[in-house]
Every structure is written in structure tokens, then in C-alpha cells.
Design an enzyme around this catalytic site. Structure first.
Site, PDB file in Angstrom:
ATOM      1  N   HIS A  64       0.998  -1.218  -0.082  1.00  0.00           N
ATOM      2  CA  HIS A  64       0.062  -0.218  -0.212  1.00  0.00           C
ATOM      3  C   HIS A  64       0.876   1.404  -0.139  1.00  0.00           C
ATOM      4  O   HIS A  64       0.609   2.640  -0.450  1.00  0.00           O
ATOM      5  CB  HIS A  64      -0.833  -0.264   1.095  1.00  0.00           C
ATOM      6  N   HIS A  94       5.668   6.593   6.630  1.00  0.00           N
ATOM      7  CA  HIS A  94       5.546   6.313   5.117  1.00  0.00           C
ATOM      8  C   HIS A  94       4.636   7.193   4.804  1.00  0.00           C
ATOM      9  O   HIS A  94       4.771   8.330   5.438  1.00  0.00           O
ATOM     10  CB  HIS A  94       4.277   4.863   5.434  1.00  0.00           C
ATOM     11  N   HIS A  96       1.929   8.944   1.239  1.00  0.00           N
ATOM     12  CA  HIS A  96       0.807   9.022  -0.208  1.00  0.00           C
ATOM     13  C   HIS A  96       0.903   9.332  -0.725  1.00  0.00           C
ATOM     14  O   HIS A  96       0.816  10.950  -0.771  1.00  0.00           O
ATOM     15  CB  HIS A  96      -0.533   9.172   0.892  1.00  0.00           C
ATOM     16  N   GLU A 106      -3.898  13.202   1.382  1.00  0.00           N
ATOM     17  CA  GLU A 106      -5.045  13.065   2.147  1.00  0.00           C
ATOM     18  C   GLU A 106      -5.426  13.803   2.324  1.00  0.00           C
ATOM     19  O   GLU A 106      -7.012  14.119   2.049  1.00  0.00           O
ATOM     20  CB  GLU A 106      -4.722  12.042   3.296  1.00  0.00           C
ATOM     21  N   HIS A 119       3.418  10.543   6.716  1.00  0.00           N
ATOM     22  CA  HIS A 119       2.708  10.499   8.014  1.00  0.00           C
ATOM     23  C   HIS A 119       3.076   9.835   9.202  1.00  0.00           C
ATOM     24  O   HIS A 119       4.375   8.398   8.471  1.00  0.00           O
ATOM     25  CB  HIS A 119       0.774   9.544   7.715  1.00  0.00           C
ATOM     26  N   THR A 199      -6.082   6.726   7.724  1.00  0.00           N
ATOM     27  CA  THR A 199      -6.530   6.867   6.493  1.00  0.00           C
ATOM     28  C   THR A 199      -6.832   5.624   5.581  1.00  0.00           C
ATOM     29  O   THR A 199      -6.585   5.232   4.767  1.00  0.00           O
ATOM     30  CB  THR A 199      -5.766   7.693   5.906  1.00  0.00           C
TER      31      THR A 199
HETATM   32  C1  LIG Z   1      -1.373   3.351  11.375  1.00  0.00           C
HETATM   33  C2  LIG Z   1      -1.602   3.802   9.482  1.00  0.00           C
HETATM   34  C3  LIG Z   1      -1.769   4.458   9.543  1.00  0.00           C
HETATM   35  C4  LIG Z   1      -1.997   5.511   8.192  1.00  0.00           C
HETATM   36  S1  LIG Z   1      -2.457   6.796   8.314  1.00  0.00           S
HETATM   37  C5  LIG Z   1      -1.315   4.766   7.032  1.00  0.00           C
HETATM   38  O1  LIG Z   1      -1.685   5.103   5.913  1.00  0.00           O
HETATM   39  C6  LIG Z   1      -1.574   2.781   7.856  1.00  0.00           C
HETATM   40  O2  LIG Z   1      -1.323   2.591   8.585  1.00  0.00           O
HETATM   41 ZN   LIG Z   2      -0.749   6.968   6.180  1.00  0.00          ZN
END
Ligand SMILES: Cc1cc(=S)c(O)co1
Ligand SMILES: [Zn+2]
Length: 261
Positions: A64, A94, A96, A106, A119, A199
Site C-alpha cells: 500500500h 510512510h 501517500h 490525503e 505520515h 486513512t
Molecule cells: C497505522 C497507519 C496509519 C496510516 S495514516 C496509514 O496510512 C497506515 O497505517
Molecule cells: Zn497514512
């Protein structure tokens, strides 16, 4: 096993509610932040990021996003202050991001998105014994959100982009020691804060969000390196470029966003 969630047409954000009904809950994230409607709250102090003793462990592709994990076996690296009642332990960070030239953050600010969003995830080890317990509790997590906008090369981001070729496929991971996320912070720690959720599924409503107002600047070349990652595993014959791994803004419902001074 079974049908997993993703960011495609069939398995993307609009479908998540089928397996994760909380997707239609009352404190979902992200949201559109409207600065003029945020409540300036003089009781909101500054946040403090105590990352000097942090110990990064590895960098991984979880199908992801790309995630850097930290040793969270003690309180060596925490976020405290601001809206938080106690220190929250650094767990992972991580990103996005969008497609080339497209928005991929986001949270949005007055309807405008950024190219990407970082994040930094922390958990309340004072009240909860494990990260998993905290992740399901209303005051269990504190996530620092940092916007990435396009411009010049970021001086330190290469430390991450140089490692991405090692985690191209879902399920791949490699050692990633000695990285301090302090180098990814903007100069100002002014923030907006509100109560929200993860999210991504399971979308737990367990996050105190702290979204920094000032973005950091990265180059299109650097962000483009993230798009070399793939959602699929090495053995899968369907190749899917990892991009547009963001959830769109959700309904604010009965919440207010507060602003630090
Ligand atoms: C723990 C966690 C927080 C976010 S915001 C994410 O995208 C995945 O996992
Ligand atoms: Zn995230």
C-alpha cells in the site's frame, strides 16, 4: 486470503465500507482543512519531537505504501505536547502520493491538495500495552501529517529514494538503520489538530491528527522514484505501479479543527 483492499476502481476507497463499515463513521480521515474555520486555541501548546535517540530498523513495501519502522520497545523517541496528554512513541512513517504531476496528499487545505503527504505514526504506550491495542483505542495513536510540495530536491530525501529499488515489490523489506525523521520536518511546527482515523483499512478511529501547516519541498524527480514501487508482489504477473495511494477527504461531521498559535 480473499479480496484485499487497494486503491483501484473495484477495491478502492469507495468500496472499503463493505468490509470496514467504520469507513462511514463520525471521525474518519483525511478531511479538507479550512484554515479560516479552524479554531485558534491558546490552550494548545507547541509539539515537541524527541527523535534524537530514535532507532530506525527497516524499510518495507507493504503493498500500500513504503514504510520505515522504528524500535518502539522503549520511550527513546516520542512526540509530546500540543493536544497530547502524554508522550506517544514513534512507530513508523510512510507516504501517500499521486500520479505524475497530480495531487496525492490525503488532507487538503481549503480544497487544495499537495503532491504527497508524509505520515509519522506514534502510539500511546502510557495507556496501552501494545501498538495493536493502541491502534484500536480512541486516544491510541498520534499521527503527524507533513505535506510535500514540488520544487527543488530535498537535501535528505535521497536517503529514502536511494533505498526504494530494494523494496520494489509488495512484501519486500531491507535494513534501514540510522535514519532520523527529524530531517524531513519543515522549519515551523505550527499545526492544525483534530480527532480522526487511520486513512487505510481497518480505518480505526484512534488517531489524534497533528497536521503541520508548512510543507516540505521535494523535486518531481525524487517523488517520481516512489512511483517505481509496485503494489504487486514480484511473483504476480499483473504489474501495478504504486501511485495514487491516497484516500480522498471525508465528511467532517460534528468535528472542529483547532489551530496552534
Ligand atoms: C497505522 C497507519 C496509519 C496510516 S495514516 C496509514 O496510512 C497506515 O497505517
Ligand atoms: Zn497514512
Amino acid at each position: 486470503t480473499g479480496h484485499h483492499w487497494g486503491y483501484g476502481k473495484e477495491d478502492g476507497p469507495s468500496a472499503w465500507h463493505r468490509q470496514y463499515p467504520v469507513a462511514k463513521g463520525n471521525r474518519q480521515s483525511p478531511i479538507d482543512i479550512i484554515p479560516n474555520e479552524a479554531r485558534r486555541d491558546s490552550t494548545l501548546g507547541p509539539i515537541f519531537l524527541k527523535y534524537d535517540q530514535c532507532r530506525s530498523l527497516n524499510i518495507a513495501n507493504n503493498g500500500h505504501s513504503v514504510v520505515v519502522e522504528f524500535d518502539d520497545s522503549d520511550d527513546r523517541s516520542v512526540v509530546l505536547g500540543g493536544p497530547l496528554d502524554n508522550p506517544y512513541r514513534l512507530k513508523q512513517f510512510h507516504f501517500h502520493w499521486g500520479g505524475k504531476g497530480c495531487e496525492g496528499s490525503e488532507h487538503t487545505v481549503a480544497g487544495v491538495g499537495y503532491a504527497s503527504e508524509l505520515h509519522v505514526v506514534h502510539w500511546n504506550a502510557v495507556k496501552y500495552k501494545t501498538y495493536n491495542d493502541a491502534a484500536a483505542a480512541p486516544d491510541g495513536l498520534a499521527v503527524l501529517g507533513i505535506f510535500l510540495e514540488l520544487g527543488d530536491d530535498h537535501r535528505w530525501l535521497h536517503m529514502i529514494t536511494d533505498a526504494l529499488y530494494m523494496v520494489k515489490f509488495k512484501g519486500s523489506a531491507t535494513d534501514f538503520k540510522g535514519f532520523n525523521p527529524k530531517c524531513l520536518l519543515p522549519s515551523s511546527l505550527h499545526y492544525w489538530t483534530y480527532l480522526g482515523s487511520l486513512t487505510t483499512p481497518p480505518l480505526h478511529e484512534s488517531v489524534t491528527w497533528i497536521v503541520l501547516k508548512e510543507p516540505i519541498v521535494v523535486s518531481e524527480k525524487q517523488l517520481g522514484m516512489f512511483r517505481m514501487l509496485q503494489f504487486n508482489g514480484e511473483e504476480e504477473d499483473q504489474r501495478m505501479r504504486m501511485e495514487n495511494n491516497f484516500r480522498p477527504p471525508q465528511n467532517l461531521k460534528e468535528r472542529i479543527v483547532r489551530s496552534s498559535n
